[in-house]
Design an enzyme around this catalytic site. Structure first.
Site, PDB file in Angstrom:
ATOM      1  N   ASN A  39      19.508 -41.494 -13.042  1.00 25.65           N
ATOM      2  CA  ASN A  39      20.160 -41.143 -11.785  1.00 25.65           C
ATOM      3  C   ASN A  39      19.413 -39.948 -11.208  1.00 25.65           C
ATOM      4  O   ASN A  39      19.551 -38.824 -11.693  1.00 25.65           O
ATOM      5  CB  ASN A  39      21.633 -40.799 -12.070  1.00 25.65           C
ATOM      6  CG  ASN A  39      22.420 -40.540 -10.801  1.00 25.65           C
ATOM      7  OD1 ASN A  39      21.859 -40.489  -9.712  1.00 25.65           O
ATOM      8  ND2 ASN A  39      23.719 -40.361 -10.956  1.00 25.65           N
ATOM      9  N   ARG A  77      20.160 -45.907 -10.699  1.00 30.06           N
ATOM     10  CA  ARG A  77      21.246 -45.865  -9.729  1.00 30.06           C
ATOM     11  C   ARG A  77      20.635 -45.624  -8.345  1.00 30.06           C
ATOM     12  O   ARG A  77      19.877 -44.675  -8.149  1.00 30.06           O
ATOM     13  CB  ARG A  77      22.190 -44.720 -10.074  1.00 30.06           C
ATOM     14  CG  ARG A  77      23.253 -44.577  -9.034  1.00 30.06           C
ATOM     15  CD  ARG A  77      24.132 -43.390  -9.285  1.00 30.06           C
ATOM     16  NE  ARG A  77      25.093 -43.299  -8.224  1.00 30.06           N
ATOM     17  CZ  ARG A  77      25.530 -42.151  -7.711  1.00 30.06           C
ATOM     18  NH1 ARG A  77      25.097 -41.007  -8.192  1.00 30.06           N
ATOM     19  NH2 ARG A  77      26.402 -42.157  -6.731  1.00 30.06           N
ATOM     20  N   HIS A 129      30.579 -45.823  -4.935  1.00 27.21           N
ATOM     21  CA  HIS A 129      31.187 -45.819  -6.283  1.00 27.21           C
ATOM     22  C   HIS A 129      31.364 -47.228  -6.839  1.00 27.21           C
ATOM     23  O   HIS A 129      32.212 -47.470  -7.700  1.00 27.21           O
ATOM     24  CB  HIS A 129      32.582 -45.141  -6.287  1.00 27.21           C
ATOM     25  CG  HIS A 129      32.552 -43.664  -6.053  1.00 27.21           C
ATOM     26  ND1 HIS A 129      33.437 -43.026  -5.210  1.00 27.21           N
ATOM     27  CD2 HIS A 129      31.754 -42.703  -6.566  1.00 27.21           C
ATOM     28  CE1 HIS A 129      33.182 -41.728  -5.202  1.00 27.21           C
ATOM     29  NE2 HIS A 129      32.168 -41.511  -6.010  1.00 27.21           N
ATOM     30  N   ARG A 161      33.745 -32.405   0.256  1.00 25.36           N
ATOM     31  CA  ARG A 161      33.746 -33.215   1.480  1.00 25.36           C
ATOM     32  C   ARG A 161      35.154 -33.298   2.054  1.00 25.36           C
ATOM     33  O   ARG A 161      36.127 -33.438   1.311  1.00 25.36           O
ATOM     34  CB  ARG A 161      33.248 -34.627   1.204  1.00 25.36           C
ATOM     35  CG  ARG A 161      31.795 -34.696   0.793  1.00 25.36           C
ATOM     36  CD  ARG A 161      31.311 -36.147   0.764  1.00 25.36           C
ATOM     37  NE  ARG A 161      30.115 -36.253  -0.030  1.00 25.36           N
ATOM     38  CZ  ARG A 161      29.987 -37.025  -1.117  1.00 25.36           C
ATOM     39  NH1 ARG A 161      30.994 -37.811  -1.496  1.00 25.36           N
ATOM     40  NH2 ARG A 161      28.879 -37.048  -1.796  1.00 25.36           N
ATOM     41  N   GLU A 214      29.977 -45.347 -15.838  1.00 25.43           N
ATOM     42  CA  GLU A 214      29.007 -45.941 -14.912  1.00 25.43           C
ATOM     43  C   GLU A 214      27.687 -46.238 -15.609  1.00 25.43           C
ATOM     44  O   GLU A 214      27.003 -47.192 -15.272  1.00 25.43           O
ATOM     45  CB  GLU A 214      28.798 -44.986 -13.729  1.00 25.43           C
ATOM     46  CG  GLU A 214      30.016 -44.941 -12.827  1.00 25.43           C
ATOM     47  CD  GLU A 214      30.035 -43.759 -11.880  1.00 25.43           C
ATOM     48  OE1 GLU A 214      30.404 -42.661 -12.325  1.00 25.43           O
ATOM     49  OE2 GLU A 214      29.690 -43.938 -10.705  1.00 25.43           O
TER      50      GLU A 214
HETATM   51  P1  ADP Z   1      31.244 -36.777 -10.757  1.00 24.82           P
HETATM   52  O1  ADP Z   1      31.830 -37.298  -9.491  1.00 24.82           O
HETATM   53  O2  ADP Z   1      30.232 -35.709 -10.547  1.00 24.82           O
HETATM   54  O3  ADP Z   1      30.840 -37.856 -11.738  1.00 24.82           O
HETATM   55  P2  ADP Z   1      33.500 -36.332 -12.517  1.00 24.82           P
HETATM   56  O4  ADP Z   1      34.008 -37.719 -12.445  1.00 24.82           O
HETATM   57  O5  ADP Z   1      33.015 -35.810 -13.814  1.00 24.82           O
HETATM   58  O6  ADP Z   1      32.437 -35.989 -11.418  1.00 24.82           O
HETATM   59  O7  ADP Z   1      34.687 -35.394 -12.022  1.00 24.82           O
HETATM   60  C1  ADP Z   1      34.523 -34.032 -11.824  1.00 24.82           C
HETATM   61  C2  ADP Z   1      35.869 -33.437 -11.404  1.00 24.82           C
HETATM   62  O8  ADP Z   1      36.834 -33.688 -12.448  1.00 24.82           O
HETATM   63  C3  ADP Z   1      35.824 -31.944 -11.206  1.00 24.82           C
HETATM   64  O9  ADP Z   1      36.513 -31.593 -10.021  1.00 24.82           O
HETATM   65  C4  ADP Z   1      36.569 -31.422 -12.410  1.00 24.82           C
HETATM   66  O10 ADP Z   1      37.235 -30.234 -12.124  1.00 24.82           O
HETATM   67  C5  ADP Z   1      37.580 -32.522 -12.651  1.00 24.82           C
HETATM   68  N1  ADP Z   1      38.122 -32.421 -14.009  1.00 24.82           N
HETATM   69  C6  ADP Z   1      37.471 -32.559 -15.169  1.00 24.82           C
HETATM   70  N2  ADP Z   1      38.307 -32.295 -16.212  1.00 24.82           N
HETATM   71  C7  ADP Z   1      39.506 -31.985 -15.671  1.00 24.82           C
HETATM   72  C8  ADP Z   1      40.776 -31.597 -16.193  1.00 24.82           C
HETATM   73  N3  ADP Z   1      40.974 -31.490 -17.512  1.00 24.82           N
HETATM   74  N4  ADP Z   1      41.778 -31.373 -15.318  1.00 24.82           N
HETATM   75  C9  ADP Z   1      41.573 -31.488 -13.994  1.00 24.82           C
HETATM   76  N5  ADP Z   1      40.422 -31.819 -13.438  1.00 24.82           N
HETATM   77  C10 ADP Z   1      39.394 -32.062 -14.253  1.00 24.82           C
END
Ligand code: ADP
Length: 402
Positions: A10, A91, A180, A241, A389
């Site tokens: 990616n 990706r 997504h 965003r 993913e």
């Molecule tokens: P990406 O879109 O970059 O793949 P992720 O799916 O890993 O991101 O999601 C990232 C988001 O998930 C961040 O906003 C992070 O704060 C939130 N997150 C991760 N763990 C927790 C948690 N335990 N409680 C609340 N939010 C969380």
């Protein structure tokens, strides 16, 4: 020799994420992230059998990043040569109307991805650089492009059409594409597996809530409506965003304040959403501040959940009947308060969240609604399904290259 493995890649504008993935099990014996490519100091964090290895130093470009990654495999393991690596899976963010499936990359495909740069000016050029560099370093492997938009090519015309002059779509590609898709494809199938029912018989509302966030109505395994649009800016509130705003906002800010369109675009993509409202784009921070009584964080939380709730209602109507509402992504998988607030008070629609199940922490796919047979049990299952993913990209790469 082991089962087929795929090097999943990616490439972002200044980053490169890579992972060696077992296409049969999703296991990742080695993975890493190169950041700050092109800046004066870069970093590689590689995970292998020795644990975590950190390397600091300038990384000139994506090709240098791939070389670092390949050297990290050689120096710190796992050895790529001891796996049956059958493909490199890339990706690619925007596949436009051209790509509804993953494809083997050739010069034609590269030209088509290049033609789509105007639709994804931030993402597709970085993806192209990643592909070019990986092909130079791994010339003997098939390279496969997996598009974020492909899963949504089943959207019916009335769902992807914006009410703008008719020739805009044909001449300029102005329509909803959705993103997504790799995650929605994986999670929809995993939800069907959990429910022990064929995906073709299910109506699902899937909310992918990560840094970016979007929600999709899935009928019989096909996307029929989704909240991101021509670009990933439309729809839900995200980390940075805005999601939906009045489309007249740009003209107003430009006219009244003299801001350039590029500056407005940057603010709506990078400085808005949770960051704009609460000063933090990390949802954990928003929850922490809200717990401490911070009014801005509390409002950000409410706006986030309210927006998602509106979409759930809208997609319920689009689908007519709903078998399950599925939460995934970092926020969807972990933030129990978001799931509870979004779906509160919807028992008349057959939707309810069991407080105890919702509060339990697990990295497994699970149901958080009451059992249908118990008192208070409801018709619509509410599920938490971890997305993967990279595994989906690995599986699709094997299917295409095999
Ligand atoms: P990406 O879109 O970059 O793949 P992720 O799916 O890993 O991101 O999601 C990232 C988001 O998930 C961040 O906003 C992070 O704060 C939130 N997150 C991760 N763990 C927790 C948690 N335990 N409680 C609340 N939010 C969380």
């Amino acid at each position: 020799m082991s089962t087929p493995h795929v090097l999943v890649v990616n490439a972002g504008s200044s980053s490169l994420k890579y992972s060696l993935v077992d296409a049969a099990t999703g296991a990742t014996p080695g993975h890493g992230l190169v950041e700050r490519i092109g800046e004066s100091t870069g970093t590689l964090v590689h995970h292998g059998p020795e644990g975590e290895t950190r390397i600091e130093g300038p990384v000139a470009d994506h090709e240098a990043a791939f070389q670092l990654a390949r050297d990290a495999f050689t120096d710190h393991g796992p050895q790529l040569s001891s796996y049956d690596v059958v493909a490199v899976g890339h990706r690619v963010v925007h596949g436009g109307e051209r790509f509804s499936q993953p494809v083997l990359i050739d010069d034609d495909v590269l030209a088509a991805v290049r033609d789509l740069v105007p639709l994804a000016p931030l993402h597709n050029p970085a993806n192209l650089e990643g592909i070019a560099s990986a092909r130079a370093l791994f010339p003997d492997l098939p390279h496969v492009a997996i598009f974020d938009t492909a899963f949504h090519q089943t959207l019916p015309e009335h769902a992807y059409t914006y009410a703008v002059p008719r020739d805009w779509v044909g001449e300029h590609g102005i329509r909803r594409y959705g993103f997504h898709g790799t995650s929605f494809s994986f999670v929809a199938q995993a939800a069907a597996d959990l429910l022990e029912r064929p995906l073709t018989e299910l109506n699902l509302i899937v909310a992918h809530l990560g840094n970016g966030a979007s929600v999709t109505a899935v009928r019989g395994g096909e996307s029929v409506e989704t909240s991101m649009g021509m670009t990933p800016l439309e729809g839900l509130v995200m980390g940075t965003r805005s999601g939906d705003v009045d489309p007249a906002l740009h003209a107003h800010l430009h006219r009244e304040l003299g801001w350039s369109l590029d500056e407005i675009d940057r603010i709506l993509n990078r400085e808005s959403g949770l960051k704009g409202l609460a000063g933090e784009n990390d949802f954990r921070e928003v929850l922490r501040l809200r717990d401490e009584g911070d009014a801005a964080a509390a409002l950000a939380f409410d706006v986030y959940c309210h927006r998602l709730r509106k979409y759930v209602g809208a997609y319920y109507a689009v689908l007519g009947t709903v078998d399950a509402i599925v939460f995934t992504g970092g926020v969807g998988e972990n933030a129990a308060p978001v799931r509870a607030a979004t779906l509160s008070g919807l028992e008349r629609l057959g939707i309810s969240v069991d407080e105890q199940r919702n509060a339990e922490r697990s990295d497994q796919a699970r149901s958080i609604s009451p059992d249908p047979s118990t008192e208070g049990g409801t018709d619509v299952a509410v599920l938490v399904v971890p997305t993967d993913e990279e595994w989906e990209i690995a599986r699709q790469s094997v299917a295409v290259s095999g």
